[in-house]
Design an enzyme around this catalytic site. Structure first.
Site, PDB file in Angstrom:
ATOM      1  N   GLY A 158      38.655  42.071  39.448  1.00 42.64           N
ATOM      2  CA  GLY A 158      38.256  41.559  38.298  1.00 42.64           C
ATOM      3  C   GLY A 158      39.142  40.152  37.943  1.00 42.64           C
ATOM      4  O   GLY A 158      38.878  39.060  36.708  1.00 42.64           O
ATOM      5  N   GLN A 159      39.483  39.983  38.791  1.00 41.97           N
ATOM      6  CA  GLN A 159      40.985  38.497  38.580  1.00 41.97           C
ATOM      7  C   GLN A 159      40.077  37.365  38.317  1.00 41.97           C
ATOM      8  O   GLN A 159      38.654  37.344  39.664  1.00 41.97           O
ATOM      9  CB  GLN A 159      41.998  38.160  39.533  1.00 41.97           C
ATOM     10  CG  GLN A 159      42.994  39.089  39.872  1.00 41.97           C
ATOM     11  CD  GLN A 159      43.007  40.785  40.296  1.00 41.97           C
ATOM     12  OE1 GLN A 159      41.622  40.925  40.484  1.00 41.97           O
ATOM     13  NE2 GLN A 159      44.187  41.156  40.696  1.00 41.97           N
ATOM     14  N   LYS A 160      40.064  36.580  37.809  1.00 41.82           N
ATOM     15  CA  LYS A 160      38.971  35.100  37.867  1.00 41.82           C
ATOM     16  C   LYS A 160      38.474  34.488  39.061  1.00 41.82           C
ATOM     17  O   LYS A 160      37.419  34.251  39.844  1.00 41.82           O
ATOM     18  CB  LYS A 160      39.934  34.346  36.979  1.00 41.82           C
ATOM     19  CG  LYS A 160      39.267  32.842  36.142  1.00 41.82           C
ATOM     20  CD  LYS A 160      40.179  32.796  34.679  1.00 41.82           C
ATOM     21  CE  LYS A 160      38.485  31.318  34.723  1.00 41.82           C
ATOM     22  NZ  LYS A 160      38.418  30.956  32.905  1.00 41.82           N
ATOM     23  N   ILE A 218      38.414  35.769  41.552  1.00 39.69           N
ATOM     24  CA  ILE A 218      37.508  36.830  42.463  1.00 39.69           C
ATOM     25  C   ILE A 218      36.146  36.681  42.128  1.00 39.69           C
ATOM     26  O   ILE A 218      35.500  38.020  42.932  1.00 39.69           O
ATOM     27  CB  ILE A 218      38.078  38.229  43.339  1.00 39.69           C
ATOM     28  CG1 ILE A 218      39.019  38.978  42.681  1.00 39.69           C
ATOM     29  CG2 ILE A 218      38.729  37.621  44.556  1.00 39.69           C
ATOM     30  CD1 ILE A 218      39.247  40.239  42.868  1.00 39.69           C
TER      31      ILE A 218
END
Ligand code: G3D
Length: 185
Positions: free
Chosen positions: A69-71, A73
């Site tokens: 869920g990192q910004k 990706i």
């Protein structure tokens, strides 16, 4: 026979469901999948790409896609939308600072045509942390009532640490999906 009917027929036979786990990074997606599968949750590293887990749940086989869920990706989430039967959106209910971000990403995701028929379970996770918002409060902040009226959704408070709420959430999701895709049972 249309393509949709063929897919339904195959799935019905195999009793398979495809579940996509999404949410901001650090919300607890991986921990939830491990806990529901009875695995050790003491050492967890951040999901950089995605993990796929196949688990037996009730009489069904769940193919669970746990997507990072990192910004940086989040724009790749769309690569995993195809044939999603159930969506699990995980919220860190103690991370109040990022709830606006969370609301934005959720509503953005729900605009996606390929997800329009997917049942949506929202896990208000980390209820064991003092100061965490309740599921009702999370529902308000995320503006869940503004969702399309045709969407099947439910919010459930949980803790991936204690396991509280996980079965309640998955039971609802699996039953809701089953009532649509295995409708001839
Ligand atoms: P992600 O897959 O959504 O990125 P993870 O999130 O499953 O990697 O979890 C992120 C961190 O939150 C982990 O801590 C994990 O132990 C913690 N966590 C997950 N669920 C809960 C919960 O219900 N309660 C509490 N208190 N913590 C939780 P670390 O320290 O490894 O970063």
């Amino acid at each position: 026979m249309g393509l949709l009917s063929i897919i339904r027929k195959i799935k019905r036979k195999e009793k398979e469901m495809r579940i996509l786990m999404v949410g901001l990074d650090n919300s607890g997606k991986t921990t939830i999948v491990l806990k529901i599968n009875g695995e050790d949750t003491s050492v967890i590293s951040p999901t950089l790409g995605f993990n796929i887990k196949t688990i037996s749940y009730q009489k069904y086989t769940l193919n669970i896609w746990d997507v990072g869920g990192q910004k940086t990706i989040r724009s790749y989430w769309r690569n995993y939308f195809e044939q999603t039967d159930g969506l699990v959106w995980v919220v860190d209910s103690s991370d109040i600072r990022r709830l606006n971000d969370c609301r934005y990403e959720l509503h953005n995701l729900l605009k996606e045509e390929r997800l329009s028929g997917a049942s949506l379970l929202i896990f208000a996770n980390k209820q064991d942390i003092q100061g965490a918002l309740s599921p009702d409060e999370i529902a308000k902040v995320l503006d869940l009532d503004a969702m399309d009226k045709s969407r099947h959704w439910r919010i459930v408070g949980c803790s991936a640490f204690t396991g509280e709420g996980l079965l309640e959430g998955f039971d609802w999701l699996v039953q809701d999906v089953a009532s649509r895709i295995f409708m001839l049972d």
